[in-house]
Design a protein around this motif. Sequence first.
Motif, PDB file in Angstrom:
ATOM      1  N   ALA A 268       0.829  -1.212   0.000  1.00 20.68           N
ATOM      2  CA  ALA A 268       0.000   0.000   0.000  1.00 20.68           C
ATOM      3  C   ALA A 268       0.860   1.257   0.000  1.00 20.68           C
ATOM      4  O   ALA A 268       1.915   1.320   0.639  1.00 20.68           O
ATOM      5  CB  ALA A 268      -0.924  -0.005   1.205  1.00 20.68           C
ATOM      6  N   ASP A 269       0.402   2.270  -0.713  1.00 20.57           N
ATOM      7  CA  ASP A 269       1.069   3.579  -0.714  1.00 20.57           C
ATOM      8  C   ASP A 269       0.452   4.525   0.319  1.00 20.57           C
ATOM      9  O   ASP A 269       1.129   5.411   0.841  1.00 20.57           O
ATOM     10  CB  ASP A 269       0.970   4.217  -2.107  1.00 20.57           C
ATOM     11  N   ILE A 332      -9.642   9.001   5.262  1.00 20.41           N
ATOM     12  CA  ILE A 332     -10.540   7.937   4.815  1.00 20.41           C
ATOM     13  C   ILE A 332     -10.834   8.065   3.317  1.00 20.41           C
ATOM     14  O   ILE A 332     -10.877   7.082   2.577  1.00 20.41           O
ATOM     15  CB  ILE A 332     -11.870   8.002   5.605  1.00 20.41           C
ATOM     16  N   THR A 333     -11.007   9.294   2.860  1.00 19.92           N
ATOM     17  CA  THR A 333     -11.379   9.524   1.461  1.00 19.92           C
ATOM     18  C   THR A 333     -10.247   9.201   0.503  1.00 19.92           C
ATOM     19  O   THR A 333     -10.486   8.763  -0.632  1.00 19.92           O
ATOM     20  CB  THR A 333     -11.831  10.989   1.279  1.00 19.92           C
ATOM     21  N   HIS A 334      -9.001   9.376   0.941  1.00 19.86           N
ATOM     22  CA  HIS A 334      -7.869   9.236   0.017  1.00 19.86           C
ATOM     23  C   HIS A 334      -7.003   7.997   0.250  1.00 19.86           C
ATOM     24  O   HIS A 334      -6.063   7.767  -0.523  1.00 19.86           O
ATOM     25  CB  HIS A 334      -6.996  10.493   0.098  1.00 19.86           C
ATOM     26  N   THR A 335      -7.304   7.201   1.257  1.00 20.05           N
ATOM     27  CA  THR A 335      -6.505   6.004   1.480  1.00 20.05           C
ATOM     28  C   THR A 335      -6.672   5.017   0.321  1.00 20.05           C
ATOM     29  O   THR A 335      -7.736   4.947  -0.304  1.00 20.05           O
ATOM     30  CB  THR A 335      -6.899   5.323   2.807  1.00 20.05           C
ATOM     31  N   ASP A 336      -5.617   4.250   0.064  1.00 24.26           N
ATOM     32  CA  ASP A 336      -5.736   3.201  -0.953  1.00 24.26           C
ATOM     33  C   ASP A 336      -5.866   1.813  -0.326  1.00 24.26           C
ATOM     34  O   ASP A 336      -6.111   0.835  -1.028  1.00 24.26           O
ATOM     35  CB  ASP A 336      -4.568   3.241  -1.951  1.00 24.26           C
ATOM     36  N   LEU A 337      -5.703   1.733   1.010  1.00 26.20           N
ATOM     37  CA  LEU A 337      -5.934   0.478   1.715  1.00 26.20           C
ATOM     38  C   LEU A 337      -6.464   0.800   3.107  1.00 26.20           C
ATOM     39  O   LEU A 337      -5.735   1.328   3.952  1.00 26.20           O
ATOM     40  CB  LEU A 337      -4.657  -0.360   1.836  1.00 26.20           C
ATOM     41  N   LEU A 338      -7.714   0.471   3.330  1.00 25.74           N
ATOM     42  CA  LEU A 338      -8.353   0.749   4.615  1.00 25.74           C
ATOM     43  C   LEU A 338      -8.410  -0.542   5.423  1.00 25.74           C
ATOM     44  O   LEU A 338      -9.003  -1.535   4.983  1.00 25.74           O
ATOM     45  CB  LEU A 338      -9.763   1.296   4.407  1.00 25.74           C
ATOM     46  N   ILE A 339      -7.801  -0.509   6.606  1.00 27.63           N
ATOM     47  CA  ILE A 339      -7.774  -1.680   7.475  1.00 27.63           C
ATOM     48  C   ILE A 339      -8.793  -1.453   8.587  1.00 27.63           C
ATOM     49  O   ILE A 339      -8.503  -0.816   9.600  1.00 27.63           O
ATOM     50  CB  ILE A 339      -6.361  -1.905   8.068  1.00 27.63           C
ATOM     51  N   GLY A 340     -10.010  -1.921   8.370  1.00 29.59           N
ATOM     52  CA  GLY A 340     -11.089  -1.730   9.338  1.00 29.59           C
ATOM     53  C   GLY A 340     -11.079  -2.855  10.365  1.00 29.59           C
ATOM     54  O   GLY A 340     -11.178  -4.030  10.005  1.00 29.59           O
ATOM     55  N   GLU A 354     -21.307   4.885  -1.610  1.00 28.72           N
ATOM     56  CA  GLU A 354     -20.581   4.953  -2.886  1.00 28.72           C
ATOM     57  C   GLU A 354     -19.406   5.923  -2.832  1.00 28.72           C
ATOM     58  O   GLU A 354     -18.479   5.823  -3.647  1.00 28.72           O
ATOM     59  CB  GLU A 354     -21.540   5.346  -4.018  1.00 28.72           C
ATOM     60  N   THR A 355     -19.408   6.853  -1.866  1.00 26.76           N
ATOM     61  CA  THR A 355     -18.310   7.816  -1.778  1.00 26.76           C
ATOM     62  C   THR A 355     -17.356   7.514  -0.619  1.00 26.76           C
ATOM     63  O   THR A 355     -16.394   8.241  -0.413  1.00 26.76           O
ATOM     64  CB  THR A 355     -18.861   9.243  -1.585  1.00 26.76           C
ATOM     65  N   PHE A 356     -17.605   6.439   0.112  1.00 30.05           N
ATOM     66  CA  PHE A 356     -16.774   6.109   1.271  1.00 30.05           C
ATOM     67  C   PHE A 356     -15.518   5.377   0.809  1.00 30.05           C
ATOM     68  O   PHE A 356     -15.594   4.347   0.137  1.00 30.05           O
ATOM     69  CB  PHE A 356     -17.548   5.231   2.247  1.00 30.05           C
ATOM     70  N   ALA A 357     -14.350   5.924   1.169  1.00 28.10           N
ATOM     71  CA  ALA A 357     -13.053   5.329   0.804  1.00 28.10           C
ATOM     72  C   ALA A 357     -13.089   4.839  -0.643  1.00 28.10           C
ATOM     73  O   ALA A 357     -12.852   3.659  -0.920  1.00 28.10           O
ATOM     74  CB  ALA A 357     -12.713   4.181   1.757  1.00 28.10           C
ATOM     75  N   PRO A 358     -13.372   5.725  -1.580  1.00 33.94           N
ATOM     76  CA  PRO A 358     -13.666   5.296  -2.952  1.00 33.94           C
ATOM     77  C   PRO A 358     -12.497   4.628  -3.673  1.00 33.94           C
ATOM     78  O   PRO A 358     -12.721   3.843  -4.601  1.00 33.94           O
ATOM     79  CB  PRO A 358     -14.060   6.608  -3.644  1.00 33.94           C
ATOM     80  N   ASP A 359     -11.258   4.926  -3.273  1.00 35.56           N
ATOM     81  CA  ASP A 359     -10.099   4.382  -3.986  1.00 35.56           C
ATOM     82  C   ASP A 359      -9.415   3.257  -3.216  1.00 35.56           C
ATOM     83  O   ASP A 359      -8.312   2.841  -3.570  1.00 35.56           O
ATOM     84  CB  ASP A 359      -9.079   5.503  -4.237  1.00 35.56           C
TER      85      ASP A 359
END
Length: 628
Positions: A268-269, A332-340, A354-359
Motif C-alpha cells: 500500500a502507498d 478515509i477519502t484518500h486512502t488506498d488500503l483501509l484496514i477496518g 458509494e463515496t466512502f473510501a472510494p479508492d
Amino acid sequence: MSDHERDEADATNGEPVPDGGETAAGQAGATAPGSAAERGAGDEGSDPGVDEPPTDESDQRAAERPVGTGAQSVVRALENADIEYLFGVQGGAIMPVYDALYDSEQLTHVTMAHEQGASHAADAFGIVSGDPGVCLATSGPGATNLVTGIADADMDSDPMIALTGQVSTEMVGNDAFQETDTTGVTDPITKHNSFATDPDTVGDDVGEALALADSGRPGPTLVDLPKDVTNGETDREPGAPQMPETYTVQKSADRTNVVSAARAIEEADQPAILAGGGIIKGDASQELYEFATEYELPVVTTMPALGAFPEDHELSMSMAGMHGTGFANMAITHTDLLIGIGTRFDDRLTGGIETFAPDAEVVHVDIDPAEISKNIHADYPLIGDAGTVIEQLHDQIDRAPDADEWRDQCVEWKEEYPMDYPVPEDRPLQPEFVVEALDEATGDDAIVTTGVGQHQMWACQYWEFTEPRTWVSSHGLGTMGYGMPAAVGARLAADDDQDVVCFEGDGSFLMTLQELSVAVREELDVTVAVLNNEYVGMVRQWQDAFFEGRHAASEYGWCPEFDKLAEAFGARGWAVDDYDEVADAVEEAVDYDGPSVIDFRIDPQANVYPMVPSGGDNGKFALSEGQL
C-alpha cells in the motif's frame, strides 16, 4: 477478562420466574450497610463474597450451601459469576428475587429511580469494567421500561444481562395484571433471551445468559422469571456460567486470507487503520498500538472507539464520520488500503456508501461474520477476535509499507483542518471551551459519559482520549438521557482515583435527571456538566440548515435552573454564564467529593462542525452552515 479468556470459559443453562404486582420504587433490601461508595465502589478486590473467579473450587464451596427456591438459585448463579453490582427497581413479580438478594453478602443492589436508568447504568458498568452489567425489573411496565437500554446495548454490542419478573406460568397468556410478553418484545434486541420454566434449572439459565453476554461479540441477554418459578422449591445448585455447546466463536482468521491481507498492507502507498469499537470490546488496544506504531500506519477511529488509540500520538487522526475531524475524513477519502478492525461501517461513519473510501481496497477484521461486507465490501475478509487477528497480521508482514509521503500528507491535513473554534467577545460562552476546561482539570484516565445531541459531539471532538474504556456514550441508538444514569454505573465500575465527568444537554438531562437522586444517596463522586442552550440543539441546528430555521418543538426556553435543582436533590450546584467563571466552578466541582452539577449557559447559536450531511461525501465536510 479478555475475549480470548472469556471464550474459553463455558456457561450453563438457566431461566427465571416472576408474577404481577405494583411497582415499588423503594430501596432494595439486598445491600450491605452504607452507600455504594462506602462499600468500595470500583475497588479491585472489593467483592466481599468471592475472592476467586468461578472455578471447580467455587462450585464446591457453593454446593455446601443449600438452595431453597428458584430465586435463591438465581442469586447463587450471580454470585458464582462474581457479579458485584446490580441495578434495578423493585416490584411485585421480581419480589422473590429481591427477597433472596437480601441475604447475599456479595451482591450490592443499587436502586435506580427508573428502570430505564437501571439499564443504562448496567450498560455503562459493562463498558467500563468489561464484564456484564446486570439490571432487574418487574413484569409489565418494569420490563418494558428496560427496553430502551437493552436496545442501546444491542446496537453498541455492550455486555449486559436483564432479569425481569413475570406473572406465574399458569397466568401467562391471560392478560394478567402487569403481564407482558417480555421475551417476545425483546427478542429482536437481545443476543439471547429465555423464559424460565423450572426452579431446578433457573440458576443455570441465568449462568448461560451471563456467559453469552460477553462471549464473542458482546451484547445484552435476558431471562424472564415467572413468579412461580422463583418461588418454587429446589435443592439443585447452579454451576459456574457456561455457554451452550452449540455456541462457538472463531478467534483466528483464515491463514490464507491473513497472508493476502499482509501482502496488501506491504504494497500500500496510502494505508490507514480504521479502529472500531471492537478494539475496545476485545481488549485489543495494546495490540493495535504495537501494530500501528511498528508499521507507522495512521489511525482513524470511529466514535465508539475513542480511547482505543491515544489521540495525543502523532499517528492519531482522531474520529471520522458525520462530525469527525476534517483530517480523519480526508484520510478515509484518500486512502488506498483501509484496514477496518472491529467496525460495522454504520451510516454515521460512512456517509454515502458509494463515496466512502472510494479508492481503497478494504481489509475488514470482525468477530461477527454477519458484519463482513454487510455495508462495505471487504476485499480481505478476516473473521476473528480483534487482538488475535492483529497479531496474525503482525506475524505475516515482512516489511512496513513505503508511505512516508502519505504520512506527511496526513500531517498537512491536520494543519489545514485543525479542531479550533472562535471565542468572540460579543457572543456567549462557547461549549468547546467548557469541554477543554474539564479535560484539563481531570486526569488522563478520566471517564466521560454523555447523553445524545450537540453536547455529545463537542465532548468527543474536544476531549482528548488516551485510554480505552474511558468514553461511555450511546452510539447506534442515539439515546437522549443516557449520560446521567451511565455516570452512576461508570462510577461504580471505575477505580476510586478516576474522575467521572458527565456531559449532558438541557433537553437530554431533563429525560433522566431523576437518577441524580441515586448519585446523591450512594454518595457517588460524579461531575455533571450541562451544556445548556435552551434548545434540543442538534435538532435546532438541522432545522436551521435544512428546514429554513423553522424551530418546531426544539426550543426549551422553559428549562429549570439546573444548579438549584441539583441543590434540591442534595448535590452541589453552580451556574456559569461567562468565561471568567468557568475555571473556578470546574475546580470546585471536580474537587467536591460527591455529585455536582454545573449549569453552563452556553451560546444558543453554537453549532457542531465539521459536519457531513446524512448520506453525504465524507471528503466534502462542511465547516460552517454556508458550506452545507
